[in-house]
Design a protein around this motif. Sequence first.
Motif, PDB file in Angstrom:
ATOM      1  N   LYS A  36      35.933  41.859  47.396  1.00 35.07           N
ATOM      2  CA  LYS A  36      36.002  43.314  47.473  1.00 35.07           C
ATOM      3  C   LYS A  36      34.595  43.894  47.448  1.00 35.07           C
ATOM      4  N   THR A  37      34.497  45.143  47.846  1.00 30.73           N
ATOM      5  CA  THR A  37      33.252  45.891  47.702  1.00 30.73           C
ATOM      6  C   THR A  37      33.400  46.806  46.500  1.00 30.73           C
ATOM      7  N   VAL A  38      32.485  46.694  45.570  1.00 27.17           N
ATOM      8  CA  VAL A  38      32.559  47.445  44.326  1.00 27.17           C
ATOM      9  C   VAL A  38      31.978  48.846  44.518  1.00 27.17           C
ATOM     10  N   ALA A  39      32.731  49.856  44.109  1.00 26.08           N
ATOM     11  CA  ALA A  39      32.247  51.238  44.179  1.00 26.08           C
ATOM     12  C   ALA A  39      31.244  51.469  43.057  1.00 26.08           C
ATOM     13  N   LEU A  40      30.053  51.939  43.403  1.00 30.33           N
ATOM     14  CA  LEU A  40      28.983  52.122  42.427  1.00 30.33           C
ATOM     15  C   LEU A  40      28.399  53.525  42.532  1.00 30.33           C
ATOM     16  N   ASP A  41      27.726  53.932  41.490  1.00 28.70           N
ATOM     17  CA  ASP A  41      27.075  55.238  41.445  1.00 28.70           C
ATOM     18  C   ASP A  41      26.021  55.323  42.556  1.00 28.70           C
ATOM     19  N   PRO A  42      26.122  56.301  43.448  1.00 31.71           N
ATOM     20  CA  PRO A  42      25.145  56.391  44.550  1.00 31.71           C
ATOM     21  C   PRO A  42      23.737  56.743  44.072  1.00 31.71           C
ATOM     22  N   ASP A  43      23.611  57.186  42.845  1.00 35.92           N
ATOM     23  CA  ASP A  43      22.297  57.580  42.321  1.00 35.92           C
ATOM     24  C   ASP A  43      21.626  56.479  41.507  1.00 35.92           C
ATOM     25  N   PRO A 103      25.588  51.335  51.498  1.00 36.96           N
ATOM     26  CA  PRO A 103      26.275  50.250  52.206  1.00 36.96           C
ATOM     27  C   PRO A 103      25.661  49.975  53.575  1.00 36.96           C
ATOM     28  N   VAL A 104      25.584  48.694  53.927  1.00 44.13           N
ATOM     29  CA  VAL A 104      25.044  48.279  55.216  1.00 44.13           C
ATOM     30  C   VAL A 104      26.211  47.946  56.147  1.00 44.13           C
ATOM     31  N   PHE A 105      26.302  48.675  57.244  1.00 41.99           N
ATOM     32  CA  PHE A 105      27.362  48.450  58.223  1.00 41.99           C
ATOM     33  C   PHE A 105      26.775  48.359  59.621  1.00 41.99           C
ATOM     34  N   GLY A 106      27.392  47.522  60.455  1.00 48.05           N
ATOM     35  CA  GLY A 106      27.080  47.529  61.875  1.00 48.05           C
ATOM     36  C   GLY A 106      27.961  48.552  62.562  1.00 48.05           C
ATOM     37  N   ASP A 150      31.162  40.230  46.978  1.00 50.63           N
ATOM     38  CA  ASP A 150      30.949  41.544  47.574  1.00 50.63           C
ATOM     39  C   ASP A 150      29.892  41.434  48.668  1.00 50.63           C
ATOM     40  N   PRO A 151      30.239  41.726  49.932  1.00 53.00           N
ATOM     41  CA  PRO A 151      29.253  41.591  51.017  1.00 53.00           C
ATOM     42  C   PRO A 151      28.063  42.524  50.887  1.00 53.00           C
ATOM     43  N   GLN A 152      28.166  43.562  50.054  1.00 51.35           N
ATOM     44  CA  GLN A 152      27.051  44.482  49.861  1.00 51.35           C
ATOM     45  C   GLN A 152      26.145  44.062  48.712  1.00 51.35           C
ATOM     46  N   ASN A 153      26.438  42.913  48.093  1.00 52.24           N
ATOM     47  CA  ASN A 153      25.572  42.368  47.044  1.00 52.24           C
ATOM     48  C   ASN A 153      24.728  41.265  47.645  1.00 52.24           C
ATOM     49  N   TYR A 154      23.415  41.335  47.470  1.00 52.34           N
ATOM     50  CA  TYR A 154      22.536  40.383  48.152  1.00 52.34           C
ATOM     51  C   TYR A 154      22.726  38.954  47.657  1.00 52.34           C
ATOM     52  N   TYR A 155      23.020  38.776  46.382  1.00 48.81           N
ATOM     53  CA  TYR A 155      23.242  37.423  45.866  1.00 48.81           C
ATOM     54  C   TYR A 155      24.504  36.814  46.483  1.00 48.81           C
ATOM     55  N   ASP A 156      25.549  37.596  46.575  1.00 50.39           N
ATOM     56  CA  ASP A 156      26.779  37.116  47.202  1.00 50.39           C
ATOM     57  C   ASP A 156      26.574  36.880  48.693  1.00 50.39           C
ATOM     58  N   ALA A 157      25.858  37.801  49.340  1.00 48.88           N
ATOM     59  CA  ALA A 157      25.675  37.710  50.789  1.00 48.88           C
ATOM     60  C   ALA A 157      24.873  36.480  51.193  1.00 48.88           C
ATOM     61  N   THR A 158      23.806  36.186  50.450  1.00 52.85           N
ATOM     62  CA  THR A 158      22.980  35.031  50.816  1.00 52.85           C
ATOM     63  C   THR A 158      23.714  33.721  50.566  1.00 52.85           C
ATOM     64  N   LEU A 159      24.495  33.654  49.480  1.00 57.78           N
ATOM     65  CA  LEU A 159      25.257  32.430  49.234  1.00 57.78           C
ATOM     66  C   LEU A 159      26.332  32.257  50.299  1.00 57.78           C
ATOM     67  N   THR A 160      27.000  33.333  50.663  1.00 58.27           N
ATOM     68  CA  THR A 160      28.029  33.245  51.703  1.00 58.27           C
ATOM     69  C   THR A 160      27.423  32.790  53.023  1.00 58.27           C
ATOM     70  N   ALA A 161      26.253  33.300  53.351  1.00 56.47           N
ATOM     71  CA  ALA A 161      25.581  32.862  54.577  1.00 56.47           C
ATOM     72  C   ALA A 161      25.276  31.369  54.510  1.00 56.47           C
ATOM     73  N   GLY A 162      24.809  30.922  53.347  1.00 60.49           N
ATOM     74  CA  GLY A 162      24.515  29.507  53.191  1.00 60.49           C
ATOM     75  C   GLY A 162      25.749  28.644  53.329  1.00 60.49           C
ATOM     76  N   LYS A 163      26.858  29.075  52.729  1.00 55.74           N
ATOM     77  CA  LYS A 163      28.118  28.324  52.838  1.00 55.74           C
ATOM     78  C   LYS A 163      28.560  28.238  54.290  1.00 55.74           C
ATOM     79  N   TYR A 164      28.390  29.323  55.002  1.00 59.20           N
ATOM     80  CA  TYR A 164      28.767  29.349  56.415  1.00 59.20           C
ATOM     81  C   TYR A 164      27.903  28.391  57.230  1.00 59.20           C
TER      82      TYR A 164
END
Length: 284
Positions: A86-93, A160-163, A218-232
């Motif tokens: 999931k993507t976690v909703a966080l304080d925008p500030d 959030p980063v979106f294409g 969470d794809p918007q978390n850099y730690y999760d994103a880099t590990l997921t890329a590595g697994k892929y």
Amino acid sequence: MGRHRKQQPATVTRSSVIALTGLVPAGVVATNAAAAMATDPTAASVSMHMQELSAGPLQTMTPAAVDVTAMHAMAKQSPEARVEVKTVALDPDRARNDMPVAASGIPGIAEAAYINAEQILAEESPGCNMPWTMLAGIGRVESTHMYNGKADADGNALAPVFGPVLDGSLSGNNVIHDSDSGALDGFSGYDRAVGPMQFLPETWTAFAGDGNRDGISDPQNYYDATLTAGKYLCSGGLDMSDPAQQTRAILRYNNSMAYVANVMAWEQSYNTGIAPRPAELPKI
């Protein structure tokens, strides 16, 4: 994370989804990559390694078959315990992280995420031999390391980063219908790539890495994103210490020789501290 998006035939390069959002230059036909290969040792090396792949599945499968069959089937082989996607909703500030730029020139938060992923993969997939610099090469090309480190102290994107929406309205992008009811990409009807490492929601769910070990992927978390890329990249038993297999893995991420040349050039740069030359960075 073949590219985790639908791909164009290998004879023509195209803009990556993140390129179309303005992070890197828009696409160019494959003749540019060919010209670079004729004058540049990095691109020529990539071309040489591709000759070893002539009997592999990327030579016989259509781009759509690679995207749907190969990558999602390989994702199921992962031994990692299932996490909540999931993507976690966080304080925008939220405040931006205060980590200094690393010696590599990479934002500190980004380099920490790459190294963390390397360490986890060394334990979970030791045969992959994934170097953090390769993940950094991917991150540099996909989002310029999360827009040059625009993340909070926990590695969550400040915005959030979106294409772009993949509804066929942009030249060079296939139509990809909604796979997650907008849960990850915030858009229903069609999909769009998510996070700093730019995954389609379906592919993210298949690989779902939990880099910060909080039980959430969470794809918007850099730690999760880099590990997921590595697994892929590691999936299917590929070994990144073998240049031919590394090339195959990067082509899986984006079926473009120009893309491979860019990732390898940045990887080499982070290994040596020497900035890539223009000829090593053909337009994608």
